[in-house]
Design an enzyme around this catalytic site. Structure first.
Site, PDB file in Angstrom:
ATOM      1  N   ASN A   3       0.873  -1.176   0.000  1.00 34.27           N
ATOM      2  CA  ASN A   3       0.000   0.000   0.000  1.00 34.27           C
ATOM      3  C   ASN A   3       0.911   1.226   0.000  1.00 34.27           C
ATOM      4  O   ASN A   3       2.115   1.103   0.257  1.00 34.27           O
ATOM      5  CB  ASN A   3      -1.001  -0.045   1.158  1.00 34.27           C
ATOM      6  N   VAL A  59      -0.750 -10.425   0.825  1.00 32.56           N
ATOM      7  CA  VAL A  59       0.615 -10.812   0.444  1.00 32.56           C
ATOM      8  C   VAL A  59       1.641  -9.912   1.134  1.00 32.56           C
ATOM      9  O   VAL A  59       2.745 -10.359   1.473  1.00 32.56           O
ATOM     10  CB  VAL A  59       0.761 -10.825  -1.096  1.00 32.56           C
ATOM     11  N   ASP A  60       1.284  -8.665   1.364  1.00 31.19           N
ATOM     12  CA  ASP A  60       2.168  -7.713   2.052  1.00 31.19           C
ATOM     13  C   ASP A  60       2.506  -8.221   3.455  1.00 31.19           C
ATOM     14  O   ASP A  60       3.688  -8.272   3.854  1.00 31.19           O
ATOM     15  CB  ASP A  60       1.441  -6.361   2.105  1.00 31.19           C
ATOM     16  N   GLY A  84      -6.772  -8.675  -4.654  1.00 34.06           N
ATOM     17  CA  GLY A  84      -7.226  -9.130  -3.339  1.00 34.06           C
ATOM     18  C   GLY A  84      -8.103  -8.047  -2.714  1.00 34.06           C
ATOM     19  O   GLY A  84      -9.152  -7.694  -3.247  1.00 34.06           O
ATOM     20  N   VAL A  85      -7.618  -7.493  -1.616  1.00 43.13           N
ATOM     21  CA  VAL A  85      -8.349  -6.451  -0.889  1.00 43.13           C
ATOM     22  C   VAL A  85      -8.659  -5.244  -1.790  1.00 43.13           C
ATOM     23  O   VAL A  85      -9.694  -4.583  -1.623  1.00 43.13           O
ATOM     24  CB  VAL A  85      -7.532  -6.013   0.356  1.00 43.13           C
TER      25      VAL A  85
END
Ligand code: ADP
Length: 175
Positions: free
Chosen positions: A27, A36-37, A122-123
């Site tokens: 982000n 994944v972060d 994803g998000v």
């Protein structure tokens, strides 16, 4: 015929990839998050967050690099992909930038092998069926230019993502 470069698509966990660089769907703060972060920060250890804090964030579509610390990968390339807002806010252009800028940075660091997660799907909510062809097309255009990169792996975390990438590759005549 030029240098052989290859795109691979496989299911897996990107933190396990033994490549020169893995890409993090970060982000813009670069201070860690979920998905994944979070997995990359857990696997790399606290030195990764310490290095990210010195980078002062990263605008959407741009990319910044750190070492991989405890990861098998030498480098982590951090790129915030776009949040999906329905498609009228430059999302496709910004997603293309995330892939192109990550590959450019990897080439500047003389990387030969690089692994990508499915950025923004994803998000951040980017539709997979639209994101997968952007990932593959941008990479295949980049590989057609002269660079150090020989192998690009798309690491799909789940079967749904794997299927979308495989279908896009087939439709584009890639790999
Ligand atoms: P974004 O915010 O860019 O949408 P996410 O991390 O929420 O990023 O999701 C991006 C993709 O990464 C999703 O397909 C998610 O399933 C996947 N993902 C999550 N963990 C991992 C992992 N360890 N390795 C590879 N992909 C992962």
């Amino acid at each position: 015929m030029g240098m052989v470069s290859k795109i691979e698509i496989k299911q897996g966990d990107i933190t396990q990839e033994r490549v020169d660089a893995i890409v993090n769907a970060a982000n813009p703060t670069l201070l860690g998050g979920g998905g994944v972060d979070g997995a990359i920060h857990r696997a790399a250890g606290p030195e990764l967050l310490a290095a990210c804090k010195k980078l002062n964030g990263c605008p959407t579509g741009e990319a910044k690099i750190t070492l991989g610390y405890q990861l098998p990968a030498k480098y982590v390339i951090h790129t915030p992909g776009p949040v999906w807002h329905g498609g009228q806010r430059q999302e496709a252009h910004l997603l293309q930038n995330s892939y192109a800028n990550s590959l450019t940075l990897a080439a500047e660091k003389h990387c030969q092998t690089i692994a990508f997660p499915s950025i923004s799907t994803g998000v951040y909510g980017y539709p997979l069926a639209q994101a997968a062809p952007i990932a593959l097309k941008t990479t295949s255009h980049f590989l057609a230019t002269a660079s150090s990169i020989k192998n690009v792996r798309f690491i799909c975390f789940d079967v749904k993502t794997l299927a979308a990438y495989q279908q896009a590759a087939q439709q584009l005549g890639i790999s």
